[in-house]
Design a protein around this motif. Structure first.
Motif, PDB file in Angstrom:
ATOM      1  N   ALA A   1      57.046  30.820  41.654  1.00  0.00           N
ATOM      2  CA  ALA A   1      56.139  31.422  40.399  1.00  0.00           C
ATOM      3  C   ALA A   1      56.026  30.233  39.390  1.00  0.00           C
ATOM      4  N   THR A   2      57.373  29.459  39.534  1.00  0.00           N
ATOM      5  CA  THR A   2      56.982  28.340  38.248  1.00  0.00           C
ATOM      6  C   THR A   2      56.169  27.154  38.714  1.00  0.00           C
ATOM      7  N   ALA A   3      56.151  26.965  39.997  1.00  0.00           N
ATOM      8  CA  ALA A   3      54.921  26.187  40.651  1.00  0.00           C
ATOM      9  C   ALA A   3      53.505  26.298  40.068  1.00  0.00           C
ATOM     10  N   LEU A   4      53.234  27.817  40.582  1.00  0.00           N
ATOM     11  CA  LEU A   4      52.222  28.343  40.358  1.00  0.00           C
ATOM     12  C   LEU A   4      51.724  28.310  38.585  1.00  0.00           C
ATOM     13  N   GLY A   5      52.835  28.829  38.120  1.00  0.00           N
ATOM     14  CA  GLY A   5      52.519  28.701  36.528  1.00  0.00           C
ATOM     15  C   GLY A   5      52.349  27.297  35.820  1.00  0.00           C
ATOM     16  N   PHE A   6      52.941  26.159  36.531  1.00  0.00           N
ATOM     17  CA  PHE A   6      52.767  25.170  36.054  1.00  0.00           C
ATOM     18  C   PHE A   6      51.499  24.373  36.305  1.00  0.00           C
ATOM     19  N   GLY A   7      51.021  24.916  37.694  1.00  0.00           N
ATOM     20  CA  GLY A   7      49.811  24.362  38.169  1.00  0.00           C
ATOM     21  C   GLY A   7      48.922  24.961  37.255  1.00  0.00           C
ATOM     22  N   LEU A   8      48.863  26.423  37.015  1.00  0.00           N
ATOM     23  CA  LEU A   8      47.957  27.010  36.266  1.00  0.00           C
ATOM     24  C   LEU A   8      47.551  26.507  35.087  1.00  0.00           C
ATOM     25  N   GLY A   9      48.839  26.215  34.307  1.00  0.00           N
ATOM     26  CA  GLY A   9      48.916  25.601  32.991  1.00  0.00           C
ATOM     27  C   GLY A   9      48.284  24.138  32.752  1.00  0.00           C
ATOM     28  N   ILE A  10      48.912  23.206  33.609  1.00  0.00           N
ATOM     29  CA  ILE A  10      48.271  22.040  33.611  1.00  0.00           C
ATOM     30  C   ILE A  10      46.585  22.070  33.895  1.00  0.00           C
ATOM     31  N   GLY A  11      46.316  23.049  34.894  1.00  0.00           N
ATOM     32  CA  GLY A  11      44.969  23.187  34.791  1.00  0.00           C
ATOM     33  C   GLY A  11      43.945  23.567  33.868  1.00  0.00           C
ATOM     34  N   ARG A  12      44.892  24.137  32.653  1.00  0.00           N
ATOM     35  CA  ARG A  12      44.233  24.409  31.585  1.00  0.00           C
ATOM     36  C   ARG A  12      43.523  23.230  30.661  1.00  0.00           C
ATOM     37  N   ILE A  13      44.239  21.935  31.162  1.00  0.00           N
ATOM     38  CA  ILE A  13      43.429  20.920  30.554  1.00  0.00           C
ATOM     39  C   ILE A  13      41.971  20.637  30.877  1.00  0.00           C
ATOM     40  N   GLY A  14      41.753  20.934  32.331  1.00  0.00           N
ATOM     41  CA  GLY A  14      40.248  20.847  32.771  1.00  0.00           C
ATOM     42  C   GLY A  14      39.531  22.118  32.168  1.00  0.00           C
ATOM     43  N   ALA A  15      40.324  23.181  32.180  1.00  0.00           N
ATOM     44  CA  ALA A  15      39.740  24.515  31.604  1.00  0.00           C
ATOM     45  C   ALA A  15      39.365  24.290  30.210  1.00  0.00           C
TER      46      ALA A  15
END
Length: 421
Positions: free
Chosen positions: A361-375
């Motif tokens: 869950a942490t890996a997915l959460g961080f991936g989605l969170g860092i992805g918000r830079i692009g979002a």
């Protein structure tokens, strides 16, 4: 299992509706005289919810590994539904943007939490398929928003669309009473009796979860728990390139979802026709992701993701080549939708399988969170280009570049030995 997947599906559908509806109502917001928004201002407001999701995805994704999935998901759904009501009654762009930011925090927590539940309650050989079925709710939520906007927006205005976004509040009592907690989480906290009750209720073999826990403990070790597990020698390179893929993939997803109707409107299409492109893009993404998941389960998600992002880049490039027939335009928009939105859904499933259970869950959460830079960058950059009256082609060129970089990023993620992911 199917009850949990259904609840997660409806939560993700609400998530998709609440995020996608901004792109659907954006042309109307730009025409709303009391606020007098410019394209740059509208792009900035579009990023506020994504800023909130950055905080939500990173913080809540990690918190669920310690405090459980069920109540985290309930709180997140409640928060973003209440802020939809607040957006519907907002009296200024500043107030509207503030509520979008707060709602974004709740939205950011839904995806990692629902994803962890869906994966844990699925058999190993059906995880990609079940996850794709569950996460297709995101695309169908955006499709629902586009359909409702086509029929209701011109007659009733943009505020009604946000009132509709508050309907998930009706789901909360059902979630409180019937949604089970993560068995993996309960076992990790030595709450074996609660885990046994849940497994008996849903006719699951608790020995499977215990074996998974034991296997994870043996292979992961103390240094691979939670956040630390993302940066061990084995996973460091993968984490960096997965993050790069998320950033570029999310630029595609949120740039297109926010601005596609307005870009097509400025290209000469009517409001309803412009909204139909948004509908086609997300409908194709939802259906395509489910189809691609069959292939991913057999040949590996990584290959499917790479091909999909490349197709999105190609489709965006061909949209810059003059004015093709309307049928061809719809086809290219559909391919772009599958390649951008659909492949990002499979990327989420890939991440949950790639990392050990303690860090899932942490890996997915961080991936989605860092992805918000692009979002965040997508709505802002495209809005900035439009405000400068730059040729519309440049908006699509940015999508082409993002698709190519995403393809390279996923290719550079190391393969796991003796394992198809």
């Amino acid at each position: 299992m199917y009850f949990v997947l259904s609840i997660c599906f409806f939560c993700i559908l609400a998530d998709g509706y609440d995020l996608g509806i901004y792109g659907a109502v954006l042309p109307s917001l730009l025409d709303y005289q009391p606020w007098g928004l410019t394209a740059a201002q509208a792009g900035a407001i579009g990023s506020y919810a994504l800023f909130g999701m950055l905080f939500g995805a990173v913080s809540i994704g990690a918190i669920t590994d310690f405090f459980g999935r069920k109540w985290t998901l309930i709180i997140c759904v409640t928060v973003f539904s209440l802020t939809m009501i607040a957006c519907a009654v907002a009296t200024s762009p500043e107030m509207f943007g503030l509520f979008r930011f707060i709602g974004g925090i709740g939205l950011g927590g839904v995806i990692p939490t629902a994803s962890a539940l869906a994966i844990e309650y699925s058999p190993t050989n059906r995880r990609s398929l079940n996850y794709a079925l569950m996460f297709s709710g995101y695309s169908f939520g955006t499709v629902l928003g586009a359909i409702l906007a086509i029929f209701l927006l011109e007659s009733f205005g943009w505020r009604l669309m946000f009132w509709i976004g508050a309907l998930p509040l009706l789901l909360i009592p059902i979630m409180i009473k019937l949604l089970p907690e993560s068995v993996d989480f309960l076992l990790s906290r030595n709450r074996d009796k609660e885990a046994e009750v849940i497994c008996k209720r849903y006719q699951m073999d608790i020995s499977f979860f215990r074996e998974q826990k034991k296997k994870s403990e043996q292979t992961a070790g103390k240094d691979k728990k939670s956040i630390k597990g993302l940066f061990t020698k084995e996973y460091f390179r993968a984490t960096l390139f997965i993050w790069l893929t998320y950033v570029m993939g999310f630029y595609l997803v949120y740039g297109l979802n926010t601005w596609l109707p307005q870009i097509m409107r400025e290209s000469g299409y009517s409001l309803n026709s412009s909204l139909s492109f948004l509908l086609v893009m997300n409908l194709t993404a939802g259906i395509g992701a489910m189809l691609a998941s069959f292939i991913a389960d057999r040949f590996g998600s990584k290959r499917v993701i790479g091909v999909s992002y490349f197709l999105a880049a190609i489709a965006a490039f061909f949209l810059t080549l003059g004015a093709p027939p309307i049928a061809v335009t719809y086809l290219l928009v559909g391919i772009a939708g599958f390649g951008a939105v659909g492949s990002t859904q499979i990327l989420n499933a890939f991440v949950t399988k790639y990392y050990p259970a303690q860090s899932r869950a942490t890996a997915l959460g961080f991936g989605l969170g860092i992805g918000r830079i692009g979002a965040i960058s997508g709505p802002i950059l495209v809005g900035f280009l439009l405000s400068l009256n730059v040729d519309l082609l440049w908006s699509f060129y940015t999508f082409v570049i993002a698709g190519i970089i995403a393809t390279i990023g996923i290719i550079l993620v190391p393969n796991k030995k003796d394992e198809i992911v």
